[in-house]
Design a protein around this motif. Structure first.
Motif, PDB file in Angstrom:
ATOM      1  N   THR A 112      45.470  42.463  38.855  1.00 36.02           N
ATOM      2  CA  THR A 112      46.334  41.864  39.887  1.00 36.02           C
ATOM      3  C   THR A 112      47.064  42.955  40.658  1.00 36.02           C
ATOM      4  O   THR A 112      47.850  43.710  40.088  1.00 36.02           O
ATOM      5  CB  THR A 112      47.313  40.875  39.207  1.00 36.02           C
ATOM      6  OG1 THR A 112      46.527  39.828  38.627  1.00 36.02           O
ATOM      7  CG2 THR A 112      48.284  40.281  40.217  1.00 36.02           C
ATOM      8  N   ASP A 140      44.270  36.359  36.226  1.00 34.54           N
ATOM      9  CA  ASP A 140      43.024  37.028  35.836  1.00 34.54           C
ATOM     10  C   ASP A 140      42.397  36.324  34.630  1.00 34.54           C
ATOM     11  O   ASP A 140      41.180  36.102  34.577  1.00 34.54           O
ATOM     12  CB  ASP A 140      43.297  38.497  35.479  1.00 34.54           C
ATOM     13  CG  ASP A 140      43.787  39.293  36.669  1.00 34.54           C
ATOM     14  OD1 ASP A 140      43.101  39.291  37.705  1.00 34.54           O
ATOM     15  OD2 ASP A 140      44.864  39.906  36.570  1.00 34.54           O
ATOM     16  N   HIS A 199      40.267  37.476  43.480  1.00 30.53           N
ATOM     17  CA  HIS A 199      38.862  37.873  43.623  1.00 30.53           C
ATOM     18  C   HIS A 199      38.507  39.020  42.686  1.00 30.53           C
ATOM     19  O   HIS A 199      39.210  40.031  42.664  1.00 30.53           O
ATOM     20  CB  HIS A 199      38.597  38.299  45.066  1.00 30.53           C
ATOM     21  CG  HIS A 199      39.092  37.301  46.077  1.00 30.53           C
ATOM     22  ND1 HIS A 199      40.424  37.220  46.423  1.00 30.53           N
ATOM     23  CD2 HIS A 199      38.452  36.346  46.776  1.00 30.53           C
ATOM     24  CE1 HIS A 199      40.575  36.240  47.318  1.00 30.53           C
ATOM     25  NE2 HIS A 199      39.393  35.690  47.540  1.00 30.53           N
ATOM     26  N   ARG A 208      47.766  29.612  45.616  1.00 25.83           N
ATOM     27  CA  ARG A 208      48.336  30.841  45.070  1.00 25.83           C
ATOM     28  C   ARG A 208      49.626  30.517  44.330  1.00 25.83           C
ATOM     29  O   ARG A 208      50.515  29.867  44.877  1.00 25.83           O
ATOM     30  CB  ARG A 208      48.648  31.843  46.188  1.00 25.83           C
ATOM     31  CG  ARG A 208      47.440  32.474  46.815  1.00 25.83           C
ATOM     32  CD  ARG A 208      46.794  33.510  45.917  1.00 25.83           C
ATOM     33  NE  ARG A 208      47.515  34.776  45.908  1.00 25.83           N
ATOM     34  CZ  ARG A 208      47.467  35.635  44.888  1.00 25.83           C
ATOM     35  NH1 ARG A 208      46.792  35.354  43.809  1.00 25.83           N
ATOM     36  NH2 ARG A 208      48.122  36.768  44.952  1.00 25.83           N
TER      37      ARG A 208
END
Ligand SMILES: C[C@H](O)[C@H](O)[C@H]1CNC2=NC(N)=NC(=O)C2=N1
Length: 109
Positions: free
Chosen positions: A80, A91, A64, A7
């Motif tokens: 997001t 994204d 996701h 992340r």
């Protein structure tokens, strides 16, 4: 390969910057602040091979898509959450990777 969640802080991409980035993703649309892509595959098996691949990639990257699917149809939506549901660089990065998979699984030109 699929056990490491990575992340990084997302950065909003909007306005002219987003339009510019979408030149490289011509099949993705912006609808209600989300990146949206619709795909038709040849059959159910191919659809789910693709879905399995993108689910693993998404989880690896900790980001996701919202997925809508029916037999050989898939709709992907990306935004997001921590940026008020706007489109971010993450994204776009995911959309680019998905596009490579779509190319491998379809005859779209
Ligand atoms: C807590 C968790 O890391 C976050 O909710 C992640 C997970 N997956 C995500 N997926 C998408 N598409 N956008 C997000 O902002 C997002 N955030």
């Amino acid at each position: 390969m699929y056990n490491k969640i990575v992340r990084t802080a997302p950065v909003v991409v909007e306005g002219a910057n987003l339009v510019e980035k979408l030149v490289l993703l011509p099949r993705w649309k912006i609808l209600q602040n989300q990146l949206v892509r619709e795909i038709q595959f040849n059959d159910f098996e191919t659809t789910w091979a693709f879905l399995t691949q993108i689910s693993m990639r998404s989880h690896l990257w900790g980001h996701h898509p919202t997925i809508t699917t029916s037999y050989n149809y898939v709709k992907l939506q990306l935004c997001t959450h921590e940026l008020q549901e706007k489109v971010s660089d993450i994204d776009l990065k995911l959309a680019k990777r998905f596009e490579q998979y779509i190319e491998a699984y379809t005859q779209e030109e």
